[in-house]
Design an enzyme around this catalytic site. Structure first.
Site, mmCIF file in Angstrom:
data_model
loop_
_atom_site.group_PDB
_atom_site.id
_atom_site.type_symbol
_atom_site.label_atom_id
_atom_site.label_comp_id
_atom_site.label_asym_id
_atom_site.label_seq_id
_atom_site.Cartn_x
_atom_site.Cartn_y
_atom_site.Cartn_z
ATOM 1 N N PHE A 519 0.839 -1.205 0.000
ATOM 2 C CA PHE A 519 0.000 0.000 0.000
ATOM 3 C C PHE A 519 0.872 1.254 0.000
ATOM 4 O O PHE A 519 1.879 1.316 0.724
ATOM 5 C CB PHE A 519 -0.861 0.064 1.267
ATOM 6 N N ASP A 520 0.453 2.229 -0.786
ATOM 7 C CA ASP A 520 0.994 3.569 -0.596
ATOM 8 C C ASP A 520 0.356 4.080 0.711
ATOM 9 O O ASP A 520 -0.746 3.667 1.055
ATOM 10 C CB ASP A 520 0.584 4.440 -1.792
ATOM 11 N N LYS A 521 1.038 4.979 1.420
ATOM 12 C CA LYS A 521 0.462 5.464 2.691
ATOM 13 C C LYS A 521 -0.498 6.636 2.486
ATOM 14 O O LYS A 521 -1.693 6.535 2.736
ATOM 15 C CB LYS A 521 1.570 5.870 3.661
ATOM 16 N N LYS A 705 10.408 2.643 -4.304
ATOM 17 C CA LYS A 705 9.159 1.869 -4.198
ATOM 18 C C LYS A 705 9.145 0.766 -5.259
ATOM 19 O O LYS A 705 8.682 -0.348 -5.016
ATOM 20 C CB LYS A 705 7.937 2.780 -4.381
ATOM 21 N N VAL A 722 -1.290 -1.070 -4.199
ATOM 22 C CA VAL A 722 -2.507 -0.270 -4.061
ATOM 23 C C VAL A 722 -2.104 1.182 -3.817
ATOM 24 O O VAL A 722 -1.364 1.471 -2.883
ATOM 25 C CB VAL A 722 -3.373 -0.763 -2.863
#
Length: 830
Positions: A519-521, A705, A722
Site C-alpha cells: 500500500f501507498d500510505k 518503491k 494499491v
C-alpha cells in the site's frame, strides 16, 4: 508463444538525441514491465526522430498499454500505430469469435486482434499499412454488422438501441456494391432465428420419432420429418462450417456436420437429427447466456440521460448531451440522473453515486467556493463538490458547471475500459486455446484411425464409421472453449456494477491468487491530509487560549500544516473570537514568527529554536516533543516572547475503515500487507501499529518503491500495489496487479491500473479480491467439468458404451452447465 516487435518514434521534451540520460531512464522504467521482453533504441530513425524498439508478448501487454506506460514515464508517442475498439453484432459464440480473430490476425498491417464473443473487437494496427475502412470492410465480409466504431457513451446512446425511439440505430452504411449480410438479425425471425429453428428441428424430430412407432403410417413420413429436422437443426451449423472450410480451417461445427451426415448415411436419421437439435439448441442457449452477461455491461451505457437542461441567459433549454461544452451550467432536477461530469455551483443535495463508485450511501453535495473558476483544469476536487455523469440526484435541484465533454466523462471512459476488458484474454484462456490447437487435430487423427478399425477387428465398416462419428461428437471441446470467457465476462460485469473496474481476464485471475498487498500510505491508508491530534499547554495558560494564539498566527500562512491547524483549531474553538496577528516571517523548513498585540510569537520545530537565541527549550519539553514525534506526529512548539507555552501535534491520520479492511484482508488469506511511504520510518511504524500492517517501509523515493515491489515479487510471487495511481504508477507497473483507488476522480488512476476502485473507499478491496477468487474457482470448476466430460466420453464411445445420442446429450449438457455456472458470478454478493 507469439512475440511481436514494434518501433515507436520517441519524442521526449527537450531531448536532442537518443544518447540523452532521459532516454536511458525511460528505457529502465519500461524494461521491467510484464510482457515487455526488451526495450532499446532502434538503429534507424523516423525522419530524424529516434525510435524506441519494443519486443513484447501481445498476450500479456497491448500496444495501447505500452503507449500509456511510455507517456507516464515522460515520452510522447508518435501516431504510428492505431488502436480501435469496435462493437459488432453477429458473433454467435466463442468459437465463431475465435475464427474471426484468426482471420483478422492474418491481415497485413494488423498487429493484434482480440475478439470477444460478447461482440467487442480490439484491434491494434499499423496506420501506414491498413486503415479503419479496410478493417470495417473485412468485418462486414465476415457477416458482422458494425454497431459502434469507437466505443463511448455518447455514441452508445445514439447507436446501440439504448434509445428505442431513434429510427437510425445502427451504422448500416455499406460501401457501394457490398450487400448487407444481415447476420446480426440472424435471419427471418430476427435475433431469435437460431432458437426458433432449433425448436422446429426438435418438433420435427419428436413427431417423426413418434410416428415411426405407428405401423399404419409409411416410413417415408418419418423420414421426411427427419430431413426437415436436419434442415432446421443444421442450417446455421452448415453455414458456419462452409465459411470455415472455405478459409482452410476446421471447427467444431464442421465436425458435428460430418457426424450428422455420417449418421444419415448409416440410416440413423433420428440420431443425426437429435445431434443437430441438441447442438443448435446448445448454441442458441449459449448465445442467450452470453448476452445476459453482455447486457449487464451494456447497462452501464444506459446510465447517462440523452439530454440535459442547459442554463443560458437566465433560461433553461433541453439539449442533447453531446452538445454540452466545458463551462456550461446545467440544471439537474430532483430524482433525475446527472448528465455530465462537473462541479456543483448552486444548491445542496445528496447524490446516489452507486452506479459509478458502488457506494451504497448517498453522498452529500454542496457548491464550490468559487463558481467562476475554470474547474476543468483542477485535479483535486473535493467529493462533496464533484458530480459524475450517470449518478442520481436526490430531493433538491442542483446547478452543475460542466468540466468534461460527454465523450471524456468518467462514465464514458468506464464504458470504454470495461468493453476493452472483454477482449483481454486470461492466462487460463490462453492455455485452453493452446490446448485446443493440439487437441482438435489429435481427435481428427484418432477419428481417421477408428474409421479403419474394421480392417483390424471383426466388425463392419458401418460399425467402425458409427463409432468414429460418436467419438467425433464426444471429443468436441465446446464446453472447454466457453468455460473461461463466460466466467471472465460475468466477473468483469459484476465488478463494474460494484464500482470496481477490472481490465480483463489476467488481472481478474491474478487478483484471486495474491498473497501480498503493498500500500501507498498517503491518501490510501491515511486520509491524505494532516489533522490536529494533540494540544499540550506548558504554562498556566489554558489549552484553548494557547490554541487561539496558534490559530491567529498560522492563519497568516498558506502552508498545508498551517491550514490544518487553522481548520481543526477553529472547529475546536467554535464560536470563540480569534485575535488578529501580523508581521509574518517564515523560516524555511523550520517554522514561522509573527506579532500578536505586543507579543512576539514563534511556532516551529526544535530546529527553529536551536538557532534563534539562547532561550532554548528545557530537556523536559524536548522529551515531550520527541515522544509525540515517535508516535508519528508532526510537532510545533509555541513560544510567546521568552516563554514556551505549548505544543501542537498534527498527523495524517489513518482512514476510519483501514483497520477493519486490513482485518478482513487477513481473514481472506492475505499473508503480508506492507506499507511503502516516503515518510520517515517512525511515522511509518506508528501508522502500521495502529491499523495492523505486517510491515512498514519508510523513507522511500518513488524509484525505491519500484525496487521494493521487485524485492517482494521475489519472495511472495504475486504482489499487488494499491495506490492513487498518480505517483505510484511506476510501482503499479512492476507489480502483478496495480490497484488504483478513487479512480472516478482521477484520469491517471483510471488509465494506469489493472484494477480501479472507482470510489475512494478502501473497503471495496476485499469485495474485489473475493469476487476474483470466486471467478478463479468457477473457472477451475468449468475446466474440470469440460475436460472431465471429454475424458469420460472418448473411451465410452470408443468402447461402444455410449452412442451418438448419449454423447451429444452429455456434450451439450456440459456446455450449458459451464455457461450457467459462470453466470453465477453476476449474483455475487459483497
Amino acid at each position: 508463444m507469439k512475440k511481436l516487435q514494434i518501433q515507436i518514434p520517441l519524442i521526449l521534451p527537450k531531448v536532442q538525441d537518443e544518447k540523452d540520460q532521459c532516454v536511458e531512464k525511460l528505457i529502465n522504467a519500461l524494461q521491467d514491465t510484464e510482457g515487455l521482453e526488451k526495450v532499446h533504441v532502434a538503429d534507424e530513425t523516423d525522419n530524424g526522430v529516434p525510435q524506441l524498439c519494443f519486443h513484447y508478448n501481445p498476450e500479456l501487454i497491448s500496444i495501447n498499454s505500452i503507449q500509456q506506460i511510455a507517456k507516464r514515464t515522460g515520452a510522447e508517442i508518435g501516431e504510428k500505430y492505431g488502436h480501435k475498439l469496435i462493437e459488432v453484432e453477429g458473433i454467435r459464440h466463442v468459437r465463431h469469435a475465435r475464427k474471426i480473430e484468426a482471420s483478422l490476425n492474418r491481415m497485413d498491417g494488423i498487429l493484434q486482434a482480440a475478439v470477444s464473443a460478447s461482440g467487442m473487437i480490439g484491434i491494434e494496427f499499423e496506420t501506414s499499412k491498413i486503415n479503419e475502412e479496410k478493417i470495417l470492410t473485412a468485418l462486414r465480409k465476415e457477416g458482422l454488422d458494425i454497431l459502434v466504431t469507437d466505443v463511448d457513451v455518447e455514441r452508445y446512446i445514439k447507436i446501440t438501441g439504448v434509445d428505442q425511439n431513434e429510427p437510425d440505430q445502427k451504422e448500416h452504411d455499406h460501401p457501394d456494391g457490398e450487400e448487407d449480410h444481415g447476420h446480426s438479425d440472424g435471419g427471418i425471425f430476427g435475433k431469435n432465428t437460431e432458437l426458433i429453428f432449433s425448436i422446429i428441428c426438435g418438433a420435427f424430430l419428436g413427431i417423426g420419432f413418434g410416428l415411426s412407432y405407428v405401423d399404419t403410417i409409411p416410413s417415408w413420413v418419418s423420414l421426411s420429418l427427419y430431413i426437415g429436422a436436419y434442415f432446421f437443426g443444421g442450417y446455421f451449423t452448415a453455414k458456419e462450417a462452409i465459411q470455415t472450410v472455405a478459409k482452410g480451417g476446421f471447427e467444431i461445427d464442421f465436425l458435428m456436420l460430418v457426424a450428422a451426415i455420417g449418421a444419415a448415411i448409416l440410416g440413423e436419421w433420428a440420431e443425426g437429427a437429435l445431434l443437430l437439435f441438441l447442438f443448435s439448441m446448445g448454441h442458441a442457449l449459449e448465445h442467450y447466456a452470453m448476452n445476459k452477461a453482455r447486457k449487464s455491461i451494456a447497462a452501464l451505457a444506459e446510465l447517462t440521460p440523452k439530454t440535459a437542461l442547459l442554463k443560458r441567459n437566465g433560461k433553461t433549454e433541453e439539449v442533447g448531451i453531446e452538445e454540452l461544452k466545458i463551462g456550461d451550467i446545467i440544471v439537474v432536477k430532483p430524482n433525475s440522473k446527472i448528465p455530465a461530469d462537473g462541479v456543483i455551483v448552486s444548491g445542496t443535495s445528496s447524490v446516489n453515486q452507486a452506479p459509478i463508485t458502488g457506494e451504497s450511501v448517498p453522498v452529500d453535495k454542496q457548491p464550490v467556493d468559487d463558481p467562476d473558476k475554470d474547474w476543468s483544469q483542477e485535479d483535486d476536487i473535493k467529493d462533496q463538490n464533484r458530480a459524475f455523469s450517470g449518478t442520481i440526484n436526490g430531493n433538491n435541484t442542483l446547478e452543475i458547471k460542466v468540466i468534461k465533454e460527454a465523450k471524456d466523462s468518467t462514465l464514458s471512459r468506464l464504458v470504454k475500459l470495461v468493453n476493452e476488458a472483454q477482449t483481454q484474454k486470461s492466462p487460463t484462456q490462453l492455455l485452453t486455446d493452446k490446448f485446443e490447437k493440439i487437441f482438435v487435430p489429435s481427435v481428427l487423427a484418432l477419428v481417421v484411425i477408428l474409421l479403419f478399425a474394421f480392417l483390424v477387428i471383426d466388425e463392419t465398416f458401418s460399425e467402425s464409421f458409427y463409432r468414429a462419428m460418436a467419438v467425433l461428437v464426444a471429443a468436441s471441446p465446446c464446453a472447454l472453449a466457453i468455460s473461461t470467457p463466460s466466467a471472465v465476462l460475468s466477473g468483469v460485469a459484476r465488478a463494474a456494477r460494484g464500482g470496481v473496474l477490472i481490465k480483463g481476464g489476467r488481472p481478474l485471475e491474478d487478483l484471486g491468487v495474491l498473497t501480498a498487498l503493498a500500500f501507498d500510505k498517503t491518501g490510501t491508508l491515511t486520509e491524505g491530509k494532516p489533522k490536529l491530534t494533540k494540544v499540550v499547554a506548558l504554562q498556566d495558560i489554558g489549552e484553548d487560549e494557547m490554541l487561539k494564539i496558534a490559530v491567529a498566527v498560522e492563519g497568516l500562512s498558506d502552508h498545508p500544516l498551517a491550514k490544518a491547524v487553522v481548520r481543526d483549531g477553529k472547529e475546536r474553538l467554535k464560536g470563540t473570537d480569534i485575535p488578529e496577528a501580523k508581521d509574518l516571517e517564515a523560516v524555511l523548513g523550520k517554522g514561522i514568527k509573527a506579532s500578536l498585540g505586543n507579543d512576539k510569537i514563534y511556532i516551529g520545530n526544535l530546529d527553529l529554536y536551536e538557532e534563534l537565541d539562547d532561550k532554548k527549550p528545557s530537556n523536559e519539553i524536548e522529551e515531550q516533543v520527541k515522544n509525540l514525534e515517535s508516535d508519528g506526529n508532526t510537532t510545533m512548539l509555541i513560544r510567546q516572547n521568552d516563554n514556551y507555552i505549548g505544543i501542537i501535534a498534527l498527523m495524517d491520520t489513518p482512514r476510519k475503515e483501514a483497520k477493519e479492511t486490513l482485518k478482513q484482508l487477513k481473514k481472506i488469506g492475505i499473508k503480508r500487507m506492507i506499507m511503502l511511504t516516503g515518510d520517515n520510518q517512525k511515522v511509518a511504524d506508528a501508522v502500521a501499529k495502529e491499523i495492523g500492517l505486517t510491515d512498514a517501509w519508510g523513507s522511500l523515493l518513488p524509484e525505491e518503491k519500484v525496487e521494493a515491489i521487485k524485492k517482494l515479487r521475489k519472495t511472495e510471487d504475486k504482489v499487488a500495489m494499491v495506490g492513487d495511481g498518480v505517483n505510484d504508477a511506476p510501482a503499479m507497473a512492476n507489480s502483478t496487479v496495480g490497484i488504483a483507488m478513487g479512480a472516478a476522480g482521477s484520469d491517471v488512476a483510471l488509465e494506469t491500473a489493472d484494477i480501479a476502485l472507482m470510489a475512494d473507499k478502501l473497503e471495496t478491496l476485499p469485495f474485489a479480491i473475493g469476487l476474483s477468487r470466486k471467478a478463479k474457482g468457477i473457472i477451475r470448476q468449468n475446466l474440470w467439468v469440460s475436460l472431465g466430460i471429454v475424458a469420460i466420453l472418448i473411451p465410452s464411445t470408443i468402447l461402444g458404451w455410449a452412442n451418438i445420442g448419449i454423447a451429444v446429450l452429455i456434450h451439450e449438457g456440459s456446455t450449458l452447465v459451464v455457461v450457467f455456472n459462470a453466470l453465477r458470478l453476476l449474483a455475487y454478493k459483497k
